[in-house]
Design a protein around this motif. Structure first.
Motif, PDB file in Angstrom:
ATOM      1  N   MET A   1       0.844  -1.191   0.000  1.00 47.56           N
ATOM      2  CA  MET A   1       0.000   0.000   0.000  1.00 47.56           C
ATOM      3  C   MET A   1       0.885   1.249   0.000  1.00 47.56           C
ATOM      4  O   MET A   1       1.694   1.449   0.888  1.00 47.56           O
ATOM      5  CB  MET A   1      -0.885  -0.002   1.256  1.00 47.56           C
ATOM      6  CG  MET A   1      -1.742   1.237   1.369  1.00 47.56           C
ATOM      7  SD  MET A   1      -2.920   1.154   2.732  1.00 47.56           S
ATOM      8  CE  MET A   1      -1.866   1.016   4.152  1.00 47.56           C
ATOM      9  N   THR A   2       0.756   2.037  -1.033  1.00 50.31           N
ATOM     10  CA  THR A   2       1.520   3.276  -1.096  1.00 50.31           C
ATOM     11  C   THR A   2       0.567   4.446  -0.890  1.00 50.31           C
ATOM     12  O   THR A   2      -0.520   4.472  -1.462  1.00 50.31           O
ATOM     13  CB  THR A   2       2.222   3.407  -2.458  1.00 50.31           C
ATOM     14  OG1 THR A   2       3.066   2.269  -2.637  1.00 50.31           O
ATOM     15  CG2 THR A   2       3.081   4.670  -2.499  1.00 50.31           C
ATOM     16  N   ILE A   3       0.972   5.371  -0.064  1.00 46.22           N
ATOM     17  CA  ILE A   3       0.109   6.494   0.301  1.00 46.22           C
ATOM     18  C   ILE A   3       0.760   7.785  -0.153  1.00 46.22           C
ATOM     19  O   ILE A   3       1.976   7.955  -0.018  1.00 46.22           O
ATOM     20  CB  ILE A   3      -0.124   6.506   1.820  1.00 46.22           C
ATOM     21  CG1 ILE A   3      -0.836   5.219   2.221  1.00 46.22           C
ATOM     22  CG2 ILE A   3      -0.923   7.721   2.245  1.00 46.22           C
ATOM     23  CD1 ILE A   3      -0.822   4.960   3.682  1.00 46.22           C
ATOM     24  N   HIS A   4      -0.035   8.674  -0.670  1.00 45.68           N
ATOM     25  CA  HIS A   4       0.500   9.951  -1.123  1.00 45.68           C
ATOM     26  C   HIS A   4      -0.043  11.076  -0.278  1.00 45.68           C
ATOM     27  O   HIS A   4      -1.248  11.160  -0.016  1.00 45.68           O
ATOM     28  CB  HIS A   4       0.152  10.177  -2.602  1.00 45.68           C
ATOM     29  CG  HIS A   4       0.824   9.170  -3.489  1.00 45.68           C
ATOM     30  ND1 HIS A   4       2.167   9.218  -3.778  1.00 45.68           N
ATOM     31  CD2 HIS A   4       0.325   8.075  -4.118  1.00 45.68           C
ATOM     32  CE1 HIS A   4       2.468   8.187  -4.562  1.00 45.68           C
ATOM     33  NE2 HIS A   4       1.371   7.476  -4.780  1.00 45.68           N
ATOM     34  N   LEU A   5       0.859  11.922   0.161  1.00 44.99           N
ATOM     35  CA  LEU A   5       0.480  13.092   0.957  1.00 44.99           C
ATOM     36  C   LEU A   5       0.422  14.311   0.045  1.00 44.99           C
ATOM     37  O   LEU A   5       0.986  14.288  -1.054  1.00 44.99           O
ATOM     38  CB  LEU A   5       1.523  13.330   2.057  1.00 44.99           C
ATOM     39  CG  LEU A   5       1.625  12.245   3.123  1.00 44.99           C
ATOM     40  CD1 LEU A   5       2.847  12.483   4.001  1.00 44.99           C
ATOM     41  CD2 LEU A   5       0.360  12.219   3.963  1.00 44.99           C
ATOM     42  N   PRO A   6      -0.262  15.378   0.482  1.00 47.96           N
ATOM     43  CA  PRO A   6      -0.273  16.606  -0.338  1.00 47.96           C
ATOM     44  C   PRO A   6       1.146  17.108  -0.583  1.00 47.96           C
ATOM     45  O   PRO A   6       2.013  16.987   0.277  1.00 47.96           O
ATOM     46  CB  PRO A   6      -1.055  17.594   0.548  1.00 47.96           C
ATOM     47  CG  PRO A   6      -1.797  16.779   1.524  1.00 47.96           C
ATOM     48  CD  PRO A   6      -1.027  15.522   1.720  1.00 47.96           C
ATOM     49  N   GLU A   7       1.356  17.667  -1.763  1.00 47.20           N
ATOM     50  CA  GLU A   7       2.694  18.164  -2.094  1.00 47.20           C
ATOM     51  C   GLU A   7       3.009  19.425  -1.291  1.00 47.20           C
ATOM     52  O   GLU A   7       2.163  20.307  -1.148  1.00 47.20           O
ATOM     53  CB  GLU A   7       2.761  18.471  -3.587  1.00 47.20           C
ATOM     54  CG  GLU A   7       4.176  18.763  -4.043  1.00 47.20           C
ATOM     55  CD  GLU A   7       4.236  18.989  -5.543  1.00 47.20           C
ATOM     56  OE1 GLU A   7       5.249  19.532  -6.011  1.00 47.20           O
ATOM     57  OE2 GLU A   7       3.264  18.633  -6.242  1.00 47.20           O
ATOM     58  N   LEU A   8       4.232  19.452  -0.784  1.00 51.98           N
ATOM     59  CA  LEU A   8       4.661  20.611   0.004  1.00 51.98           C
ATOM     60  C   LEU A   8       5.094  21.737  -0.916  1.00 51.98           C
ATOM     61  O   LEU A   8       5.855  21.509  -1.850  1.00 51.98           O
ATOM     62  CB  LEU A   8       5.856  20.233   0.886  1.00 51.98           C
ATOM     63  CG  LEU A   8       5.618  19.378   2.119  1.00 51.98           C
ATOM     64  CD1 LEU A   8       6.956  18.934   2.686  1.00 51.98           C
ATOM     65  CD2 LEU A   8       4.870  20.164   3.161  1.00 51.98           C
ATOM     66  N   VAL A   9       4.601  22.943  -0.669  1.00 52.24           N
ATOM     67  CA  VAL A   9       5.128  24.123  -1.348  1.00 52.24           C
ATOM     68  C   VAL A   9       6.025  24.822  -0.336  1.00 52.24           C
ATOM     69  O   VAL A   9       5.564  25.254   0.719  1.00 52.24           O
ATOM     70  CB  VAL A   9       3.994  25.066  -1.813  1.00 52.24           C
ATOM     71  CG1 VAL A   9       4.587  26.276  -2.515  1.00 52.24           C
ATOM     72  CG2 VAL A   9       3.018  24.324  -2.690  1.00 52.24           C
ATOM     73  N   HIS A  10       7.292  24.889  -0.692  1.00 54.35           N
ATOM     74  CA  HIS A  10       8.269  25.232   0.334  1.00 54.35           C
ATOM     75  C   HIS A  10       9.252  26.261  -0.191  1.00 54.35           C
ATOM     76  O   HIS A  10       9.754  26.140  -1.312  1.00 54.35           O
ATOM     77  CB  HIS A  10       8.983  23.922   0.735  1.00 54.35           C
ATOM     78  CG  HIS A  10      10.305  24.122   1.363  1.00 54.35           C
ATOM     79  ND1 HIS A  10      11.455  23.614   0.831  1.00 54.35           N
ATOM     80  CD2 HIS A  10      10.662  24.784   2.476  1.00 54.35           C
ATOM     81  CE1 HIS A  10      12.473  23.947   1.610  1.00 54.35           C
ATOM     82  NE2 HIS A  10      12.017  24.657   2.603  1.00 54.35           N
ATOM     83  N   ASP A  11       9.476  27.289   0.592  1.00 58.06           N
ATOM     84  CA  ASP A  11      10.414  28.330   0.197  1.00 58.06           C
ATOM     85  C   ASP A  11      11.419  28.511   1.335  1.00 58.06           C
ATOM     86  O   ASP A  11      11.076  29.051   2.396  1.00 58.06           O
ATOM     87  CB  ASP A  11       9.660  29.635  -0.049  1.00 58.06           C
ATOM     88  CG  ASP A  11      10.609  30.782  -0.367  1.00 58.06           C
ATOM     89  OD1 ASP A  11      11.795  30.503  -0.668  1.00 58.06           O
ATOM     90  OD2 ASP A  11      10.160  31.940  -0.317  1.00 58.06           O
TER      91      ASP A  11
ATOM     92  N   PRO B   1      14.030  21.482  16.293  1.00 54.41           N
ATOM     93  CA  PRO B   1      14.266  20.874  14.966  1.00 54.41           C
ATOM     94  C   PRO B   1      14.064  21.836  13.803  1.00 54.41           C
ATOM     95  O   PRO B   1      14.406  21.512  12.671  1.00 54.41           O
ATOM     96  CB  PRO B   1      13.219  19.744  14.910  1.00 54.41           C
ATOM     97  CG  PRO B   1      12.823  19.499  16.323  1.00 54.41           C
ATOM     98  CD  PRO B   1      12.919  20.836  16.996  1.00 54.41           C
ATOM     99  N   MET B   2      13.492  23.011  14.066  1.00 53.95           N
ATOM    100  CA  MET B   2      13.223  23.936  12.949  1.00 53.95           C
ATOM    101  C   MET B   2      14.521  24.582  12.446  1.00 53.95           C
ATOM    102  O   MET B   2      15.434  24.827  13.236  1.00 53.95           O
ATOM    103  CB  MET B   2      12.272  25.050  13.412  1.00 53.95           C
ATOM    104  CG  MET B   2      10.887  24.579  13.768  1.00 53.95           C
ATOM    105  SD  MET B   2       9.913  25.981  14.350  1.00 53.95           S
ATOM    106  CE  MET B   2       8.378  25.155  14.762  1.00 53.95           C
TER     107      MET B   2
END
Lengths: 521, 235
Positions: free
Chosen positions: A1-11, A116-117
């Protein structure tokens, strides 16, 4: 089972500053708990009121005791020179405490969610890095003038202000030094040792001043003011440097310091002095030592040997024993504590402190009973053996202190064995007491809610009860009856503490103690 | 492919450890570790309780200094103080610590924003849904069950950008369904090019991932296949 998460928009350029993250978190929490200007003002008002009332209380008690002190004691340990020695002790305690607490650290949610940020950490840590020396300075500004009040220094508004300046500068500088030492490998140990050394020096200084009274009552105000100003300037110079460099501290260091801070806060709020002692004396130095060829003759000997080695390898415990002894030597010659009941209470408190220096093995045994269980001794036998090192440290304390008191009345020396036994019984009871009952409702008091915990006075209650004949003797004279009663009370206390442990032996093969209290068997 | 031999460090290694000694103060907790992990690979760390798995992961994350040997992450010696390191390396340990006044959702929004994510709402909604805590998103962590808090901790690792994902026994306190979801997520991570290093005691998770494993103990550290690691777990 492969699960896809929403794509991150990252800057990467959109990563906020650490100060903003701290502010946003505080704003969200404040919206729920209330941290508006009014809330802050109420908190400040409460703190100021508490400091003023405490100072007035100390001054009042000091004045009363000075008036009621015997004439031959009225001139001992008063004046500004002893106040300077007290300030040295405060600096030593602050150095040790600041080093053990970090002083810069991030605990709780901050450690898990902020660190961690990829945010610049300088902004994240600037507030605590500035706040710690400021808290140190505020404590110094309150404690130093209070010490002068307690030591009957002739007061004036200007003199109190100068001592506040001196205290603020000294303790602010101590915290600043500890903050900078966080950046240098192994410097923390130097800071801690220096703090402990200053404590011993101050205790020795007080003891010396009792026998060779201060030649001057007051010190030149101008010199005190100059020293205070210099120290305040030093603290003011160190603090921004510590804040600027705080961002360079490794996450592991920040987490460890924050964790210690969380535990200390929890122990203080819960009035759990045992946990406070454990946290502040936890070993952070090298864990390897040269192994000795040990040849214990059986389980009792092995347990006692382990405790003696622990005592010998814990410099902090030895410092505690030395400070407790020196302060107790000084106590009888002070105007504040030289008379009967205050002297008795001072001896019980300091003696308990000295005995507890040797109870590290028992405290650890209560927390982690693995070693105790390994020998298959009953809980009572274990408690008896674990009482060996507290009895040793208490005996050292009692022989020295009672020996000094025997200069005036030789019968004091006859009390030493009984006091050693009584104090050791108290230390063992404190080490094996049940943990605080955190879920219990706080107890209502005129000063507000006090957390319910039976732990604060456990141990010292036994010491007080077991030395009661001495208290009576200080009022009516140390007669042979008093000496005899004292021996009986001490033995009864020791027997009671040992018998309070369950008598059952551990079941063979059992990996879990049958009940708390049997944990060490 | 991951290897446990003292071979030269490949240029494309995300993690490379050679004769790495890990422990507390100056006491190593396990034998020296050799491992290599590249982008898109999954590597498990297995071994009995107290073998040093978590200590190894903490060292890789820069929370503990190595006692000896060498470890590089993203081609450089581990330096957790570097913003680049923290931006690329996501670690999920068993830190049960929270901001008492922030809800579950706010914790995730804060994490995403703190990493420069701009579509925070979309990402957090999706991750909450995947981890089955949408219904509890407005609860304070103290009001969540142990398993729900574990899901929240794991979710935090997925609302932020990452090149390397380090997980310490992620299966703990999860039910079977969520463990299966977790396995699917990790496979998707690897397929997307993220390197995954996880310590685990779960043979089902390991079998599903079919990932090689480094078995650590105080005598030796060996690279083995997933099947061998599962067998070792049952010994």
């Amino acid at each position: 089972m492969t699960i896809h998460l929403p794509e991150l928009v990252h800057d990467p350029a959109g990563v906020p500053d650490g100060a903003r993250i701290r502010r946003v978190t505080a704003e969200i929490q404040g919206a729920r708990h209330g941290t508006g200007l009014g809330h802050v003002l109420v908190e400040i008002w409460g703190a100021v009121t508490m400091v003023v009332l405490s100072a007035a209380f100390v001054a009042g008690v000091a004045a009363t005791l000075h008036r009621s002190a015997p004439p031959e004691l009225a001139s001992t340990l008063v004046g500004e020179l002893p106040a300077v020695v007290v300030l040295v002790a405060l600096v030593g305690a602050t150095l040790g405490l600041a080093e053990r607490l970090g002083p810069v650290g991030v605990g709780g949610g901050g450690a898990a969610w902020w660190l961690p940020m990829p945010v610049p950490r300088r902004g994240l840590l600037a507030a605590p890095a500035v706040l710690r020396p400021v808290i140190g300075a505020a404590a110094g500004a309150a404690l130093a003038p209070t010490a002068t009040l307690a030591l009957a220094v002739p007061t004036s508004a200007m003199r109190i202000a100068v001592w506040a300046l001196l205290g603020a500068g000294a303790l602010g500088t101590a915290v600043g030094v500890a903050a900078l030492a966080q950046h240098v490998p192994r410097a923390g140990r130097t800071v801690r040792v220096t703090g402990d050394a200053l404590l011993v020096v101050a205790a020795a200084g007080l003891a010396a001043l009792v026998w060779v009274p201060s030649p001057v009552e007051v010190l030149p105000l101008r010199a005190l003011g100059a020293a205070g100003s210099l120290l305040v300037l030093t603290a003011a110079a160190l603090t921004p440097v510590a804040a600027r460099r705080a961002g360079d501290l490794p996450g592991g260091v920040l987490r460890r310091s924050g964790s210690v801070g969380d535990r200390v806060t929890s122990a203080v709020l819960g009035l759990d002095l045992r946990e406070l002692g454990r946290t502040l004396t936890e070993r952070t130095g090298p864990s390897r030592r040269r192994s000795r060829e040990l040849h214990p003759r059986g389980p009792r000997s092995a347990l006692l040997t382990a405790d003696l080695l622990l005592l010998g390898r814990t410099p902090r415990a030895l410092v505690q024993l030395a400070a407790a002894t020196l302060l107790a030597v000084a106590a009888p010659r002070t105007a504040l504590l030289g008379s009967s009941i205050p002297l008795y209470l001072a001896l019980v408190v300091l003696g308990t402190w000295a005995a507890s220096a040797g109870a590290g093995g028992a405290r650890h045994g209560d927390l982690v009973p693995t070693l105790d269980r390994a020998f298959g001794l009953s809980a009572r036998a274990t408690r008896l053996v674990r009482g060996g090192t507290p009895a040793l440290t208490a005996a050292v304390w009692a022989v020295v202190v009672m020996g000094v008191l025997a200069a005036d009345d030789v019968r004091w020396l006859a009390l030493a064995p009984a006091w050693a036994l009584a104090l050791a019984a108290g230390a063992i009871r404190a080490a094996y007491r049940p943990p605080p009952k955190a879920p219990r409702m706080p107890v209502s008091s005129p000063m507000g809610g006090v957390p319910y915990t039976a732990g604060l006075l456990v141990g010292i209650d036994v010491a007080l009860a077991a030395t009661l004949p001495t208290a009576i003797g200080l009022l009516v004279g140390l007669s042979p009856t008093v000496l005899g009663l004292q021996a009986v009370f001490a033995v009864a206390a020791a027997v009671g503490v040992v018998l309070s442990a369950p008598s059952a032996r551990p079941r063979r093969g059992s990996s879990r103690p049958a009940a708390r209290g049997r944990a060490t068997a | 492919m991951s290897r446990a031999h003292r071979t030269p460090v490949p240029d494309d290694a995300l993690i490379a450890a050679r004769a790495l000694r890990v422990g507390y103060l100056d006491a190593p907790v396990c034998a020296p570790v050799d491992l290599t992990l590249r982008a898109g690979e999954i590597l498990a760390v297995v071994g009995p309780n107290g073998a040093g798995k978590s200590t190894l992961l903490r060292t890789v994350l820069g929370l503990l200094d190595p006692l000896g040997g060498k470890v590089t992450v993203l081609g450089d010696e581990v330096d957790e103080r570097s913003a680049r390191f923290r931006a690329a390396v996501a670690g999920v340990l068993d830190d049960d610590a929270w901001f008492p006044g922030l809800t579950a959702r706010e914790h995730l929004l804060l994490t995403a924003a703190g990493h420069g994510v701009s579509n925070t709402t979309t990402v957090v909604d999706g991750v909450l849904e995947t981890f089955g805590i949408t219904d509890h998103q407005h609860a304070l962590p103290s009001a969540l069950s142990s398993g729900q808090r574990r899901r929240l901790l794991l979710a935090a690792g997925f609302v932020r950008p990452r090149e390397l994902l380090v997980l310490d026994e992620p299966e703990q306190r999860l039910d079977a369904t969520m463990r299966a979801t977790l396995a699917g997520l990790l496979l998707a991570e690897a397929a997307a090019g993220t390197a995954v290093l996880l310590a685990t005691h779960d043979p089902v998770l390991l079998t599903t991932l079919d990932a090689p494993a480094v078995h650590v103990d105080d005598v030796t550290c060996r690279l083995m296949s997933a099947a061998e690691a599962v067998t070792a777990m049952h010994e």
